[in-house]
Scaffold this motif. Structure first.
Motif, mmCIF file in Angstrom:
data_model
loop_
_atom_site.group_PDB
_atom_site.id
_atom_site.type_symbol
_atom_site.label_atom_id
_atom_site.label_comp_id
_atom_site.label_asym_id
_atom_site.label_seq_id
_atom_site.Cartn_x
_atom_site.Cartn_y
_atom_site.Cartn_z
ATOM 1 N N ALA A 232 6.545 -1.491 -5.696
ATOM 2 C CA ALA A 232 6.321 -0.500 -6.452
ATOM 3 C C ALA A 232 5.501 -0.867 -7.433
ATOM 4 O O ALA A 232 4.487 -0.849 -8.688
ATOM 5 N N ALA A 235 2.645 -2.341 -6.535
ATOM 6 C CA ALA A 235 1.209 -1.466 -6.749
ATOM 7 C C ALA A 235 0.637 -1.282 -8.239
ATOM 8 O O ALA A 235 -0.376 -0.479 -8.315
ATOM 9 N N ALA A 236 1.840 -1.076 -8.227
ATOM 10 C CA ALA A 236 1.271 -0.250 -9.789
ATOM 11 C C ALA A 236 0.591 -0.927 -10.845
ATOM 12 O O ALA A 236 -0.698 -1.087 -11.853
ATOM 13 N N ARG A 237 1.185 -2.657 -10.824
ATOM 14 C CA ARG A 237 -0.052 -3.062 -11.066
ATOM 15 C C ARG A 237 -1.540 -4.215 -10.901
ATOM 16 O O ARG A 237 -1.857 -4.393 -10.880
ATOM 17 N N SER A 238 -1.456 -3.009 -9.140
ATOM 18 C CA SER A 238 -2.749 -3.522 -8.575
ATOM 19 C C SER A 238 -3.711 -2.755 -9.351
ATOM 20 O O SER A 238 -4.932 -2.416 -8.999
ATOM 21 N N PRO A 251 -5.917 7.063 -5.295
ATOM 22 C CA PRO A 251 -6.014 5.680 -5.566
ATOM 23 C C PRO A 251 -7.181 5.216 -6.912
ATOM 24 O O PRO A 251 -6.931 4.653 -7.878
ATOM 25 N N LEU A 259 0.898 8.746 -11.221
ATOM 26 C CA LEU A 259 1.129 6.711 -10.568
ATOM 27 C C LEU A 259 1.992 6.179 -10.921
ATOM 28 O O LEU A 259 2.543 5.599 -9.160
ATOM 29 N N TRP A 262 2.532 7.357 -6.248
ATOM 30 C CA TRP A 262 1.867 6.491 -5.514
ATOM 31 C C TRP A 262 2.248 4.724 -5.626
ATOM 32 O O TRP A 262 1.903 4.794 -4.558
ATOM 33 N N SER A 263 2.205 4.594 -6.453
ATOM 34 C CA SER A 263 3.259 3.378 -6.361
ATOM 35 C C SER A 263 4.176 3.203 -5.726
ATOM 36 O O SER A 263 4.332 2.658 -5.155
ATOM 37 N N TYR A 264 5.575 4.406 -5.583
ATOM 38 C CA TYR A 264 6.363 3.718 -5.197
ATOM 39 C C TYR A 264 5.879 4.501 -3.430
ATOM 40 O O TYR A 264 7.012 3.990 -2.520
ATOM 41 N N GLN A 266 3.523 3.263 -1.853
ATOM 42 C CA GLN A 266 3.075 2.155 -1.825
ATOM 43 C C GLN A 266 4.349 1.187 -0.617
ATOM 44 O O GLN A 266 4.228 0.563 -0.105
ATOM 45 N N GLY A 293 10.868 -1.808 -12.054
ATOM 46 C CA GLY A 293 10.468 -0.438 -11.025
ATOM 47 C C GLY A 293 11.426 0.559 -11.649
ATOM 48 O O GLY A 293 11.392 1.836 -11.148
#
Length: 340
Positions: A232, A235-238, A251, A259, A262-264, A266, A293
């Motif tokens: 997660a 994903a957030a960093r991306s 996204p 956010l 979506w991050s979790y 992934q 996280g």
């Protein structure tokens, strides 16, 4: 709203500067602008109004998300109930057809009174056997029909109740959407007011509120509590730099809870849609034990949420006009820390 209260100093405040405004829009602005003389009071009032409006807008967004999620759930319930009713009605129609055929056969046989039919029967024993069997079949079918009719009435009542709830939620959703439009108009007015500020003040505000920290801060050596938390975080960093979008969960854009969801996602973890529900999506831990996280909920009503990244930093979708970015964890009052 608009409070300038600060959290007690802690190891999580490193890099926070003068952060501590009650909403994320002002967290970095305070650090950039610093203390202003008394003559700047009108400018303070303008920023305080922006502070209030952004907090109001964020609450409206989360209320909208909650209403929309509940509406989707009710739509599914209504659809399921309607399918069940249709199947039950089909079974009832089949039973009625069978009963109608049986009644027609009885009528065509003369419809004699049972006592007379027995009197004129060539084989009384056979007649009694057939009559008993017919009674059993008719009673069985009539019982089943009654049960199905009761079930159909129950389902119809549930459908009516669900439809009523759906109608209420649709009205609620529209009301929240109207509130969002009102807030957006107020935000536009606030932007006009900000544009009336001296160039230097406005430029400092824009640097603080819109640029944020898109670069990678020093996150220290903290590690996520699990593999899913690590996924997660990645994903957030991306999606650093992606825009804040009303009611969006990626996204292409995000609101604050979108956010996190979506991050979790992934990482294969399903989170609720709203920040208020996300704060209960795991077990709570003290801020001093926060690990990358973990979800950081802000304000007493949890109307904003971010993800802890380490070394006193979070990543979040702040508000309209500000992209997904890093900010100090102490940017505003924290209400809980949740480990998913």
């Amino acid at each position: 709203m608009g409070s300038h209260r600060r959290l007690a100093p802690s190891g999580f405040d490193r890099g926070a500067g003068a952060a501590g405004f009650a909403v994320c829009v002002m967290s970095a602005t305070a650090a950039a602008l610093g203390a202003l003389p008394a003559a700047a009071a009108p400018q303070d009032d303008t920023r305080a109004e922006v502070d209030r409006l952004y907090a109001q807008a964020e609450k409206a967004t989360e209320a909208y998300n909650k209403a929309d999620e509940r509406a989707d759930s009710l739509r599914e319930e209504v659809g399921t109930a309607q399918d069940e009713i249709a199947r039950q009605q089909e079974r009832i129609n089949t039973m009625r057809d069978a009963l109608g055929s049986l009644a027609g056969a009885q009528y065509r046989s003369g419809g004699l009174d049972p006592s007379l039919a027995l009197l004129f029967s060539d084989d009384p024993a056979d007649y009694l056997d057939r009559a008993a069997a017919l009674d059993r079949i008719t009673a069985h079918q009539a019982g089943e029909l009654k049960d199905l009719q009761i079930a159909m009435r129950d389902l119809a009542q549930k459908r009516e109740e669900a439809a009523g709830k759906l109608a209420d939620l649709e009205r609620s959703r529209k009301a929240v959407a109207q509130n969002k439009r009102t807030v957006e108009r107020k935000l536009a007015k606030a932007r006009q007011l900000l544009n009336s500020l001296p160039d230097a003040v406005r430029a400092a505000y824009d640097r603080a509120s819109r640029s944020g920290r898109a670069d990678m801060p020093d996150l220290g050596g903290a590690v996520p509590s699990s593999a899913r938390a690590a996924a997660a975080v990645a994903a957030a960093r991306s999606v650093l730099g992606r825009p804040y979008v009303w009611g969006a969960n990626g996204p292409g854009g995000f609101d604050c809870s979108g956010l996190m969801q979506w991050s979790y996602a992934q990482a294969g973890v399903g989170l609720p849609r709203t920040s208020q529900a996300q704060r209960y999506a795991g077990h709570q831990v003290p801020l001093s034990q926060a690990r990358p996280g973990d979800l950081i909920a802000y304000r007493s009503d949890a109307s904003h949420i971010a993800m802890y990244m380490g070394n006193g930093q979070v990543i979040h979708a702040p508000y309209p006009g500000a992209p997904v970015r890093y900010d100090p964890v102490g940017m505003m009052p924290i209400s809980s820390v949740t480990r998913v």
